[in-house]
Design an enzyme around this catalytic site. Structure first.
Site, mmCIF file in Angstrom:
data_model
loop_
_atom_site.group_PDB
_atom_site.id
_atom_site.type_symbol
_atom_site.label_atom_id
_atom_site.label_comp_id
_atom_site.label_asym_id
_atom_site.label_seq_id
_atom_site.Cartn_x
_atom_site.Cartn_y
_atom_site.Cartn_z
ATOM 1 N N HIS A 20 35.698 47.173 46.707
ATOM 2 C CA HIS A 20 35.702 45.717 46.527
ATOM 3 C C HIS A 20 34.821 45.009 47.561
ATOM 4 O O HIS A 20 34.525 43.822 47.410
ATOM 5 C CB HIS A 20 37.142 45.201 46.641
ATOM 6 C CG HIS A 20 37.519 44.190 45.596
ATOM 7 N ND1 HIS A 20 36.776 43.928 44.465
ATOM 8 C CD2 HIS A 20 38.601 43.357 45.510
ATOM 9 C CE1 HIS A 20 37.371 42.993 43.738
ATOM 10 N NE2 HIS A 20 38.472 42.629 44.350
ATOM 11 N N ASN A 114 38.024 38.025 40.386
ATOM 12 C CA ASN A 114 38.718 36.859 40.949
ATOM 13 C C ASN A 114 37.870 36.075 41.944
ATOM 14 O O ASN A 114 38.014 34.856 42.066
ATOM 15 C CB ASN A 114 40.030 37.291 41.613
ATOM 16 C CG ASN A 114 41.078 37.694 40.596
ATOM 17 O OD1 ASN A 114 41.099 37.178 39.477
ATOM 18 N ND2 ASN A 114 41.941 38.627 40.952
#
EC number: 3.1.1.29
Length: 201
Positions: A20, A114
């Site tokens: 990530h 997100n």
């Protein structure tokens, strides 16, 4: 012209090597190339540096707000320096591209990311550039015969480090992306996109 390059990731040593944080890896490399030091800048909610890259002044930012609140940092900096959405490039991990791939594009939805979702909401615009760094998808690790009905754990996947072979591919993709940065920063973003995609990224 690109005036702000944002790398997305999560703060903290425990996340540094995770998939990530691929956006952080790219911005870290840009800062090194510019001889710039990313420092904690509270008003921008992240690590920030003003760098001279390829003859242009560019702002570098790594939000320290956690991924799903990245927009808070981006909008604070963009408003302060009066930077338009189309002058922003956001580097982020991309589940829908395999390790070793990198794609540049303007606008469109968040694709379930997100960080992008929050940035779009805070900017009230999706018209910013995205550098998508492929990390692969956990479904690819499931044997094809077992994929029907399987529910890959995406959250767990992105918060784990890549395998060594995957990391090598991701690093190579970041290098190819860095090679087109001079073109993108100078405002020739379409040309940079064609160069990156043509080079097999």
């Amino acid at each position: 012209m690109i005036k702000l390059i944002v790398g997305l990731g999560n703060p903290g040593a425990e996340y540094t090597a995770t998939r990530h944080n691929a956006g952080f890896w790219l911005v870290d490399q840009l800062a090194r190339e510019a001889g710039a030091t990313l420092r904690d800048e509270r008003r921008f909610h992240g690590f920030y540096a003003k760098a001279r890259l390829f003859g242009e002044e560019v702002h570098l930012l790594e939000p320290q707000t956690y991924m799903n609140r990245s927009g808070q940092a981006v909008v604070a900096l963009a408003h302060f320096f009066k930077i338009l959405p189309t002058e922003i490039l956001v580097a982020h991990d991309e589940l829908d591209l395999p390790p070793g791939a990198a794609k540049l594009k303007l606008g469109s939805g968040s694709g379930g990311h997100n960080g992008l979702k929050d940035i779009s909401a805070h900017l009230s615009s999706q018209q910013y550039w995205r550098l998508r760094i492929g990390i692969g998808h956990p479904r690819d690790l499931i044997p094809e015969s077992a994929r029907a009905g399987a529910k890959p754990d995406v959250a767990n996947f992105v918060l784990k480090p890549p395998r060594k072979d995957e990391q090598d591919l991701i690093d190579a993709a970041i290098e190819r992306a860095l090679a087109v940065m001079p073109t993108a920063i100078k405002g020739e973003t379409e040309r940079a996109m064609m160069q990156l995609h043509r080079n097999g990224a």
